[in-house]
Write an enzyme that holds these catalytic residues in place. Structure first.
Site, PDB file in Angstrom:
ATOM      1  CD  GLU A 228      52.568  38.052  35.518  1.00  0.00           C
ATOM      2  OE1 GLU A 228      51.893  38.886  36.149  1.00  0.00           O
ATOM      3  OE2 GLU A 228      53.268  38.356  34.546  1.00  0.00           O
ATOM      4  CB  CYS A 262      45.475  38.576  39.665  1.00  0.00           C
ATOM      5  SG  CYS A 262      45.441  38.803  37.890  1.00  0.00           S
TER       6      CYS A 262
END
Ligand code: NAD
Length: 514
Positions: A228, A262
């Site tokens: 991720e 993110c």
């Protein structure tokens, strides 16, 4: 090698784990996993429930630690960390049984009389390596998903936000949970030593730079990895939206957690007909924001967690300015030597600038005009990243059409960063934003391995495809193919009848000598 130890009590200094201690950690974790594997899912869900209750009860203490460690403002810690974790736990409690239960699947006519099942089994002992931006949310949601699936977990938080002793204390709510999760502190050196112990899988959340190193190390050891990684998420605003709402939503998406998400909005494409108005409104809204932390819930934006990250953000502003960008607000820290970077509205930006190419991970708000749908899809896909995006338009069909053409893992329509707000939706990226999914059924099954079981009954029946192979059987199989799969002569009932007759003939020949 550094003088190192596994930290198992609160408030000790962060040190890297030694190779010897890494071996000991995995041996404890594997012993715990063997015990865990004997226990039913309900036992693990009970531990999760106790943890949820404890977190609700003790949320303020947890938020104090989070804010101290990260410089988040209090509302970011309450909503994006604590509330996000609780939502996720609640979803696990409601959904895990159904997702993880054994499944019957269909068996084709060529395997008549047999039954097929898929069972989901834990991977074993997994390693979770986490970043510093959401130390509670990312840590707890991934650990508990892995645990609910029956895995033991070795967890390595970021050395920047270790929150030493907190997770160990939380897991004490349930002895089996406490026994099943080992927290190991330290830097990337600790992580590398833990990977050397060959976990069943590595779940990594962090930068693309580190992701590549992990992938290389795991490739040598043939360990599966989920990555991720970072993003360069875009918001696409069409001119038919309620502009006030779109401005407020997009700004929140860019500035929540001081842009250290993110999936922060890092590129804002606004249709040229409303571009000027969007920028003016955005400037007004930004100027109203209160930047602070250590607050009582009344600050809008907190500080940067890491000084090196602040340097990256400021370097992007300096680079953009030198290439002709307009800096309409911010562009500096709140006070000299402080880790509070002001929300910075930028115009006249283009793809030659770092701010448009590299992940920012800070409170920059670059706004770019576009004229039509095709152009904005091209512009926004022109990035190496592909995490998530948002599309804003009152024309839902257009928004959906655009969403489907964006090269990324998730899109919110007329909202922002909201796909990760729904624990039922898988979260993860494409391109340089990584692969694998967290959350949702897909995410949960990533912590399991599926085992296929095909059940036949014991009998004296010999399968026609077993030896001996004969010319007669060959011809019958050949006819069977036509009966079952030839769509040119497709009359389903007739073909099935033919297939049944061929099957009977094949059975008659089964096991007979040539
Ligand atoms: P980072 O890559 O610097 O560090 C992440 C973790 O990796 C830390 O625990 C660190 O100690 C460890 N690490 C460092 N070197 C290592 C090595 N050689 N081998 C194994 N582990 C090593 O990332 P960061 O600065 O902590 O986090 C910010 C990044 O994380 C941003 O790029 C952000 O976009 C990304 N992120 C992604 C998601 C997502 O879900 N896609 C979520 C949050 C953050």
């Amino acid at each position: 090698m550094t003088d190192s130890k596994v930290i198992d009590s609160p408030f000790e200094a962060v040190a890297d784990v030694s190779e010897q201690d890494a071996v000991a950690v995995f041996s404890r974790a594997r012993a715990a996993q063997r015990k865990l594997a004997q226990l039913p899912l309900e036992v693990r869900l009970q531990g999760l429930k106790k943890l949820l209750d404890y977190l609700v009860e003790n949320r303020n203490e947890v938020i104090d630690i989070l804010c101290r460690e990260t410089r988040k403002c209090r509302t970011d810690a309450l909503v994006s960390e604590v509330l996000g974790v609780l939502d996720n736990f609640e979803w696990l409690l409601k959904s895990a049984r159904k997702i993880l239960k054994e499944k019957k699947v269909s068996t084709p006519i060529t395997l008549l009389g047999k039954k097929s099942r898929i069972v989901h089994e834990p991977l074993g002992t997994v390693l979770i390596i986490a970043p510093w931006n959401y130390p509670l949310h990312i840590g707890l949601t991934s650990i508990l998903a892995a645990y609910v699936c029956g895995n033991a977990v070795v967890y390595k938080p970021s050395e920047l936000t270790p929150m030493q002793g907190l997770f160990e204390k939380l897991f004490q709510v349930d002895p089996i949970l406490a026994d099943s999760v080992q927290v190991v502190y330290g830097t990337g050196i600790s992580a590398q030593r833990l990977i050397m112990q060959k976990p069943a899988k590595v779940f990594f959340t962090g930068s693309a730079r580190t992701g590549k190193k992990i992938l290389a190390q795991c490739a040598e050891l043939l360990i599966p990895v989920d990555l991720e990684l970072g993003g360069k998420d875009q918001a696409i605003v069409f001119d038919d939206v309620h502009l006030d709402r779109a401005v407020k939503g997009v700004l929140w998406g860019a500035l929540t957690n001081a842009g250290q998400s993110c999936s922060s909005v890092e590129r804002i494409y606004v249709q040229d007909t409303v571009y000027k108005e969007f920028v003016e409104r955005a400037k007004l809204e930004i100027n109203k924001l209160v930047v602070n932390s250590g607050d009582l819930g009344n600050a809008d934006m907190g500080g940067m967690t890491a000084d090196f990250q602040l340097d990256i953000v400021h370097q992007q502003v300096v680079d953009a300015k030198s290439k002709g960008a307009g800096i309409l607000t911010g562009g500096s820290t709140l006070m000299e030597n402080e880790l509070f970077y002001l929300p910075t509205l930028m115009t006249n930006v283009d793809n030659s600038m770092l701010v448009m190419r590299e992940e920012t991970f800070g409170p920059l708000v670059p706004v770019i005009p576009f004229s039509n749908e095709a152009e904005v899809i091209d512009l926004s896909n022109d990035t190496e990243f592909g995490l998530s995006a948002s599309v804003w338009s009152s024309d839902q069909q257009r928004a959906y059409r655009v969403a489907r053409q964006l090269e990324c893992g998730a899109v919110s329509i007329n909202n922002v960063m909201l796909t990760e707000g729904n624990p039922a939706l898988p979260f993860g990226g494409t391109k340089a934003s990584g692969y694998g999914r967290q959350k949702g059924a897909e995410g949960l099954l990533g912590y399991m391995q599926s085992k296929s079981i095909l059940i036949d009954s014991d009998s004296n029946k010999i399968e026609p495809n077993w030896y001996p192979y004969t010319r007669a059987k060959y011809q019958l199989f050949d006819q069977l193919i036509l009966a079952l799969f030839s769509h040119q002569t497709w009359s389903k009932p007739l073909n099935l009848l033919k297939a049944a007759l061929i099957g009977m003939k094949l059975e008659n020949l089964s096991g007979k000598d040539r």
